[in-house]
Design a protein around this motif. Structure first.
Motif, PDB file in Angstrom:
ATOM      1  N   ARG A   5       0.841  -1.178   0.000  1.00 11.50           N
ATOM      2  CA  ARG A   5       0.000   0.000   0.000  1.00 11.50           C
ATOM      3  C   ARG A   5       0.886   1.241   0.000  1.00 11.50           C
ATOM      4  O   ARG A   5       1.907   1.276   0.662  1.00 11.50           O
ATOM      5  N   SER A   6       0.491   2.283  -0.700  1.00  8.65           N
ATOM      6  CA  SER A   6       1.309   3.487  -0.725  1.00  8.65           C
ATOM      7  C   SER A   6       1.221   4.228   0.615  1.00  8.65           C
ATOM      8  O   SER A   6       0.248   4.086   1.359  1.00  8.65           O
ATOM      9  N   PHE A   7       2.245   4.998   0.898  1.00 12.52           N
ATOM     10  CA  PHE A   7       2.277   5.772   2.136  1.00 12.52           C
ATOM     11  C   PHE A   7       1.077   6.707   2.201  1.00 12.52           C
ATOM     12  O   PHE A   7       0.420   6.819   3.231  1.00 12.52           O
ATOM     13  N   LYS A   8       0.779   7.372   1.091  1.00  8.05           N
ATOM     14  CA  LYS A   8      -0.348   8.303   1.039  1.00  8.05           C
ATOM     15  C   LYS A   8      -1.661   7.596   1.385  1.00  8.05           C
ATOM     16  O   LYS A   8      -2.466   8.107   2.160  1.00  8.05           O
ATOM     17  N   ASP A   9      -1.874   6.425   0.826  1.00  6.15           N
ATOM     18  CA  ASP A   9      -3.097   5.666   1.111  1.00  6.15           C
ATOM     19  C   ASP A   9      -3.150   5.229   2.571  1.00  6.15           C
ATOM     20  O   ASP A   9      -4.213   5.240   3.194  1.00  6.15           O
ATOM     21  N   LEU A  26      -1.423  17.397  12.450  1.00  8.20           N
ATOM     22  CA  LEU A  26      -1.498  18.851  12.386  1.00  8.20           C
ATOM     23  C   LEU A  26      -0.597  19.478  13.444  1.00  8.20           C
ATOM     24  O   LEU A  26       0.102  20.462  13.175  1.00  8.20           O
ATOM     25  N   GLY A  27      -0.582  18.909  14.641  1.00 10.07           N
ATOM     26  CA  GLY A  27       0.276  19.412  15.710  1.00 10.07           C
ATOM     27  C   GLY A  27       1.750  19.328  15.356  1.00 10.07           C
ATOM     28  O   GLY A  27       2.523  20.254  15.644  1.00 10.07           O
ATOM     29  N   GLU A  28       2.147  18.240  14.722  1.00 13.04           N
ATOM     30  CA  GLU A  28       3.538  18.089  14.292  1.00 13.04           C
ATOM     31  C   GLU A  28       3.900  19.154  13.259  1.00 13.04           C
ATOM     32  O   GLU A  28       5.013  19.680  13.257  1.00 13.04           O
ATOM     33  N   ALA A  29       2.958  19.467  12.376  1.00 10.16           N
ATOM     34  CA  ALA A  29       3.208  20.502  11.372  1.00 10.16           C
ATOM     35  C   ALA A  29       3.425  21.855  12.037  1.00 10.16           C
ATOM     36  O   ALA A  29       4.366  22.581  11.705  1.00 10.16           O
ATOM     37  N   VAL A  30       2.576  22.187  12.988  1.00 14.00           N
ATOM     38  CA  VAL A  30       2.700  23.459  13.700  1.00 14.00           C
ATOM     39  C   VAL A  30       4.031  23.521  14.447  1.00 14.00           C
ATOM     40  O   VAL A  30       4.733  24.543  14.423  1.00 14.00           O
ATOM     41  N   GLU A  31       4.395  22.438  15.107  1.00 13.40           N
ATOM     42  CA  GLU A  31       5.667  22.395  15.836  1.00 13.40           C
ATOM     43  C   GLU A  31       6.856  22.561  14.895  1.00 13.40           C
ATOM     44  O   GLU A  31       7.835  23.235  15.237  1.00 13.40           O
ATOM     45  N   ALA A  32       6.782  21.966  13.728  1.00 10.83           N
ATOM     46  CA  ALA A  32       7.869  22.095  12.763  1.00 10.83           C
ATOM     47  C   ALA A  32       8.019  23.548  12.324  1.00 10.83           C
ATOM     48  O   ALA A  32       9.138  24.076  12.265  1.00 10.83           O
ATOM     49  N   PHE A  33       6.899  24.212  12.031  1.00 10.14           N
ATOM     50  CA  PHE A  33       6.956  25.620  11.658  1.00 10.14           C
ATOM     51  C   PHE A  33       7.511  26.458  12.805  1.00 10.14           C
ATOM     52  O   PHE A  33       8.348  27.339  12.590  1.00 10.14           O
ATOM     53  N   ILE A  45       1.758  19.525   6.486  1.00 14.17           N
ATOM     54  CA  ILE A  45       0.479  20.162   6.121  1.00 14.17           C
ATOM     55  C   ILE A  45      -0.072  19.524   4.849  1.00 14.17           C
ATOM     56  O   ILE A  45      -1.267  19.249   4.734  1.00 14.17           O
ATOM     57  N   ARG A  46       0.807  19.271   3.884  1.00 17.21           N
ATOM     58  CA  ARG A  46       0.392  18.616   2.632  1.00 17.21           C
ATOM     59  C   ARG A  46      -0.194  17.235   2.916  1.00 17.21           C
ATOM     60  O   ARG A  46      -1.254  16.877   2.390  1.00 17.21           O
ATOM     61  N   ASP A  47       0.477  16.473   3.774  1.00 20.50           N
ATOM     62  CA  ASP A  47      -0.034  15.148   4.144  1.00 20.50           C
ATOM     63  C   ASP A  47      -1.388  15.264   4.831  1.00 20.50           C
ATOM     64  O   ASP A  47      -2.306  14.487   4.567  1.00 20.50           O
ATOM     65  N   TYR A  48      -1.517  16.249   5.727  1.00 21.86           N
ATOM     66  CA  TYR A  48      -2.776  16.451   6.446  1.00 21.86           C
ATOM     67  C   TYR A  48      -3.912  16.786   5.477  1.00 21.86           C
ATOM     68  O   TYR A  48      -4.992  16.199   5.556  1.00 21.86           O
ATOM     69  N   ILE A  49      -3.668  17.709   4.575  1.00 21.58           N
ATOM     70  CA  ILE A  49      -4.710  18.096   3.615  1.00 21.58           C
ATOM     71  C   ILE A  49      -5.081  16.924   2.720  1.00 21.58           C
ATOM     72  O   ILE A  49      -6.269  16.648   2.498  1.00 21.58           O
ATOM     73  N   ASN A  50      -4.087  16.219   2.200  1.00 21.04           N
ATOM     74  CA  ASN A  50      -4.367  15.054   1.350  1.00 21.04           C
ATOM     75  C   ASN A  50      -5.135  13.975   2.109  1.00 21.04           C
ATOM     76  O   ASN A  50      -5.964  13.275   1.525  1.00 21.04           O
ATOM     77  N   ALA A  51      -4.874  13.832   3.393  1.00 19.32           N
ATOM     78  CA  ALA A  51      -5.523  12.793   4.187  1.00 19.32           C
ATOM     79  C   ALA A  51      -6.918  13.184   4.651  1.00 19.32           C
ATOM     80  O   ALA A  51      -7.694  12.326   5.059  1.00 19.32           O
ATOM     81  N   THR A  52      -7.233  14.462   4.577  1.00 15.96           N
ATOM     82  CA  THR A  52      -8.550  14.902   5.055  1.00 15.96           C
ATOM     83  C   THR A  52      -9.403  15.376   3.884  1.00 15.96           C
ATOM     84  O   THR A  52     -10.033  14.562   3.226  1.00 15.96           O
ATOM     85  N   VAL A  53      -9.421  16.663   3.596  1.00 19.75           N
ATOM     86  CA  VAL A  53     -10.334  17.184   2.580  1.00 19.75           C
ATOM     87  C   VAL A  53      -9.800  17.090   1.155  1.00 19.75           C
ATOM     88  O   VAL A  53     -10.582  17.053   0.217  1.00 19.75           O
ATOM     89  N   LEU A  58     -10.531  21.776  -0.869  1.00 19.84           N
ATOM     90  CA  LEU A  58     -10.037  22.944  -0.154  1.00 19.84           C
ATOM     91  C   LEU A  58     -10.068  24.175  -1.049  1.00 19.84           C
ATOM     92  O   LEU A  58     -10.508  25.249  -0.644  1.00 19.84           O
ATOM     93  N   SER A  59      -9.657  24.009  -2.285  1.00 16.19           N
ATOM     94  CA  SER A  59      -9.673  25.113  -3.240  1.00 16.19           C
ATOM     95  C   SER A  59     -11.096  25.599  -3.500  1.00 16.19           C
ATOM     96  O   SER A  59     -11.348  26.794  -3.543  1.00 16.19           O
TER      97      SER A  59
END
Length: 64
Positions: A5-9, A26-33, A45-53, A58-59
């Motif tokens: 299975r792909s990582f994204k899936d 999402l928390g990890e993304a904020v901490e990284a920033f 953030i890209r992973d979060y968006i792809n995994a959710t909406v 989103l656009s």
């Protein structure tokens, strides 16, 4: 070793069934920033968006 299975899936499936995982991603993304690691923050953030909406939805919700 071939992955079945792909990582994204895998991330998307986990995010769909586990709200705590979505929050942690999402928390990890904020901490990284906050730590000044913009590249990792953007990737998370890209992973979060792809995994959710997804970027298409989103656009559309942003009026684009």
């Amino acid at each position: 070793m071939v992955l079945s299975r792909s990582f994204k899936d895998t991330v998307k499936a986990r995010a769909a069934r586990d709200p705590a995982f979505r929050a942690a991603l999402l928390g990890e993304a904020v901490e990284a920033f906050a730590a000044g690691d913009a590249d990792s923050g953007k990737a998370l953030i890209r992973d979060y968006i792809n995994a959710t909406v997804g970027f298409d939805q989103l656009s559309e919700s942003c009026g684009n």
